[in-house]
Design a protein around this motif. Structure first.
Motif, PDB file in Angstrom:
ATOM      1  N   PHE A 101       0.020  -5.216  -1.972  1.00 47.27           N
ATOM      2  CA  PHE A 101      -0.432  -5.031  -3.111  1.00 47.27           C
ATOM      3  C   PHE A 101      -1.009  -6.872  -3.827  1.00 47.27           C
ATOM      4  O   PHE A 101      -1.920  -5.883  -4.177  1.00 47.27           O
ATOM      5  CB  PHE A 101       0.630  -5.061  -4.065  1.00 47.27           C
ATOM      6  CG  PHE A 101       1.466  -3.829  -4.096  1.00 47.27           C
ATOM      7  CD1 PHE A 101       0.461  -2.454  -4.305  1.00 47.27           C
ATOM      8  CD2 PHE A 101       2.583  -3.107  -4.135  1.00 47.27           C
ATOM      9  CE1 PHE A 101       0.820  -0.738  -4.389  1.00 47.27           C
ATOM     10  CE2 PHE A 101       2.657  -2.163  -4.187  1.00 47.27           C
ATOM     11  CZ  PHE A 101       2.248  -1.035  -4.488  1.00 47.27           C
ATOM     12  N   SER A 102      -0.928  -7.395  -3.285  1.00 45.85           N
ATOM     13  CA  SER A 102      -2.322  -8.548  -3.397  1.00 45.85           C
ATOM     14  C   SER A 102      -3.335  -8.519  -3.405  1.00 45.85           C
ATOM     15  O   SER A 102      -3.926  -9.277  -4.276  1.00 45.85           O
ATOM     16  CB  SER A 102      -1.575  -9.704  -2.899  1.00 45.85           C
ATOM     17  OG  SER A 102      -1.084  -9.748  -1.066  1.00 45.85           O
ATOM     18  N   LYS A 103      -3.127  -7.431  -2.382  1.00 46.06           N
ATOM     19  CA  LYS A 103      -4.854  -7.639  -2.083  1.00 46.06           C
ATOM     20  C   LYS A 103      -5.722  -6.520  -2.795  1.00 46.06           C
ATOM     21  O   LYS A 103      -7.400  -6.677  -2.719  1.00 46.06           O
ATOM     22  CB  LYS A 103      -4.974  -6.664  -0.192  1.00 46.06           C
ATOM     23  CG  LYS A 103      -4.675  -7.795   0.670  1.00 46.06           C
ATOM     24  CD  LYS A 103      -4.437  -7.020   1.831  1.00 46.06           C
ATOM     25  CE  LYS A 103      -5.854  -7.124   2.298  1.00 46.06           C
ATOM     26  NZ  LYS A 103      -6.243  -5.828   4.183  1.00 46.06           N
ATOM     27  N   MET A 104      -4.811  -5.718  -3.608  1.00 46.20           N
ATOM     28  CA  MET A 104      -5.684  -4.524  -4.910  1.00 46.20           C
ATOM     29  C   MET A 104      -5.726  -5.536  -6.220  1.00 46.20           C
ATOM     30  O   MET A 104      -6.262  -4.303  -6.958  1.00 46.20           O
ATOM     31  CB  MET A 104      -4.853  -3.646  -4.472  1.00 46.20           C
ATOM     32  CG  MET A 104      -4.254  -3.221  -3.554  1.00 46.20           C
ATOM     33  SD  MET A 104      -3.167  -1.324  -2.662  1.00 46.20           S
ATOM     34  CE  MET A 104      -3.304  -1.475  -1.249  1.00 46.20           C
ATOM     35  N   VAL A 105      -5.118  -6.791  -5.823  1.00 44.20           N
ATOM     36  CA  VAL A 105      -5.055  -7.311  -7.840  1.00 44.20           C
ATOM     37  C   VAL A 105      -6.311  -8.728  -7.502  1.00 44.20           C
ATOM     38  O   VAL A 105      -6.308  -9.162  -6.660  1.00 44.20           O
ATOM     39  CB  VAL A 105      -4.742  -7.622  -8.330  1.00 44.20           C
ATOM     40  CG1 VAL A 105      -3.021  -6.079  -8.726  1.00 44.20           C
ATOM     41  CG2 VAL A 105      -3.334  -8.384  -7.605  1.00 44.20           C
ATOM     42  N   LEU A 111       1.706  -9.013 -10.301  1.00 46.58           N
ATOM     43  CA  LEU A 111       2.410  -8.455 -10.122  1.00 46.58           C
ATOM     44  C   LEU A 111       3.623  -8.062 -10.566  1.00 46.58           C
ATOM     45  O   LEU A 111       4.439  -7.029 -10.931  1.00 46.58           O
ATOM     46  CB  LEU A 111       2.443  -8.538  -8.498  1.00 46.58           C
ATOM     47  CG  LEU A 111       0.966  -7.884  -7.244  1.00 46.58           C
ATOM     48  CD1 LEU A 111       1.195  -8.588  -6.450  1.00 46.58           C
ATOM     49  CD2 LEU A 111       0.679  -6.645  -8.193  1.00 46.58           C
ATOM     50  N   PRO A 112       4.270  -9.784 -10.304  1.00 47.50           N
ATOM     51  CA  PRO A 112       5.617  -9.026 -11.407  1.00 47.50           C
ATOM     52  C   PRO A 112       6.041  -8.561 -12.513  1.00 47.50           C
ATOM     53  O   PRO A 112       6.513  -8.024 -13.151  1.00 47.50           O
ATOM     54  CB  PRO A 112       6.369 -10.259 -11.090  1.00 47.50           C
ATOM     55  CG  PRO A 112       5.017 -11.345 -10.026  1.00 47.50           C
ATOM     56  CD  PRO A 112       3.631 -10.520 -10.256  1.00 47.50           C
ATOM     57  N   LEU A 113       4.524  -9.163 -13.377  1.00 50.48           N
ATOM     58  CA  LEU A 113       4.520  -8.727 -14.495  1.00 50.48           C
ATOM     59  C   LEU A 113       4.576  -6.686 -14.880  1.00 50.48           C
ATOM     60  O   LEU A 113       4.948  -5.576 -15.715  1.00 50.48           O
ATOM     61  CB  LEU A 113       3.781  -9.132 -15.314  1.00 50.48           C
ATOM     62  CG  LEU A 113       3.155 -10.435 -15.847  1.00 50.48           C
ATOM     63  CD1 LEU A 113       2.385 -11.003 -16.623  1.00 50.48           C
ATOM     64  CD2 LEU A 113       4.466 -10.992 -16.154  1.00 50.48           C
ATOM     65  N   LEU A 114       4.212  -6.226 -13.384  1.00 47.39           N
ATOM     66  CA  LEU A 114       4.296  -5.283 -13.205  1.00 47.39           C
ATOM     67  C   LEU A 114       5.571  -4.409 -12.582  1.00 47.39           C
ATOM     68  O   LEU A 114       4.886  -3.109 -12.504  1.00 47.39           O
ATOM     69  CB  LEU A 114       3.085  -4.392 -12.889  1.00 47.39           C
ATOM     70  CG  LEU A 114       2.022  -4.808 -13.580  1.00 47.39           C
ATOM     71  CD1 LEU A 114       0.255  -4.856 -12.726  1.00 47.39           C
ATOM     72  CD2 LEU A 114       1.683  -4.274 -15.105  1.00 47.39           C
ATOM     73  N   GLY A 115       6.302  -5.225 -12.369  1.00 45.35           N
ATOM     74  CA  GLY A 115       7.268  -4.668 -11.193  1.00 45.35           C
ATOM     75  C   GLY A 115       7.845  -4.875 -10.192  1.00 45.35           C
ATOM     76  O   GLY A 115       8.518  -4.744  -9.875  1.00 45.35           O
TER      77      GLY A 115
END
Length: 230
Positions: A101-105, A111-115
């Motif tokens: 997911f780190s490649k998509m933001v 990401l941790p803020l989004l769970g």
């Protein structure tokens, strides 16, 4: 192929395997009189199950590839006297791509803020499975057609999935029969009855495991068509 809930044509409903397609016609311009209000710019007519002496009677195709992708097609078609028939069964299943997911933001710290932990990937969150069955028959002008389509597809919508993945389910059943006859060399008559049942549900996996948003709806429609061609 259009469903009545949102007046749309979801690609999940178009599960016809290429082995069942005889030809494709792209008709430009307003076609709403024939195909309904969704065809005001044109229509793509996918023609299947045209059986003649050259039709292959039995076809079996199997493939397997990356992301655990499995594709299976079984088709039988032929002609026995005045009776023409075609049956198609199709199955498709894939685990989907596995990417972080780190490649998509732009900033993985969000990401941790989004769970979702920063090291999470899309593994088991983009699975896709399709089942499709169709049977068509024709006997001395009488024609019959029935099909069933079922699609399970995980996807990312606005937010990444923290656990099992956001899932949409599409199920549709179609049934039709009719009679076609040439009244003369210039006049042909065609009578048809059709029934469509469509069901969809969306199961959103957002923000935290165990926190879900669920949407479910469906529609059914009937159609009787009497057409005379000159």
């Amino acid at each position: 192929q259009r469903e009545d809930v949102y007046s749309s044509s979801p690609f999940e409903n178009l599960a016809v395997p290429v082995e069942a397609i005889d030809r494709i016609e792209v008709v430009r311009g307003p076609m709403s009189v024939i195909y309904g209000t969704g065809a005001f710019f044109g229509a793509i007519n996918i023609i299947t199950n045209q059986v003649d002496e050259k039709t292959k009677r039995n076809t079996l195709a199997v493939s397997y590839g990356s992301d655990s992708t499995l594709r299976l097609v079984a088709r039988s078609a032929g002609k026995e006297g005045d009776f023409k028939y075609a049956f198609t069964g199709y199955f498709y299943d894939t685990a989907g791509m596995n990417e972080p997911f780190s490649k998509m933001v732009s900033d993985s710290a969000i990401l941790p803020l989004l769970g979702v932990p920063e090291n999470h990937t899309t593994e088991d969150r983009l699975e896709h499975s399709v089942k499709y069955f169709n049977f068509s028959g024709n006997f001395k002008g009488f024609h019959f057609d029935a099909s069933y389509n079922e699609a399970y597809k995980e996807f990312s919508f606005l937010l990444p999935s923290p656990s099992v993945g956001t899932l949409k389910i599409r199920k549709s059943s179609r049934f039709g029969f009719g009679y076609e006859v040439d009244l003369s060399e210039k006049v042909k008559f065609d009578a048809r009855f059709r029934y469509l049942h469509f069901r969809y549900s969306d199961d959103f996996d957002w923000l935290a495991p165990g926190l879900y948003a669920y949407e479910d709806d469906g529609s059914q429609s009937y159609k009787v068509e009497l057409t005379m061609f000159y």
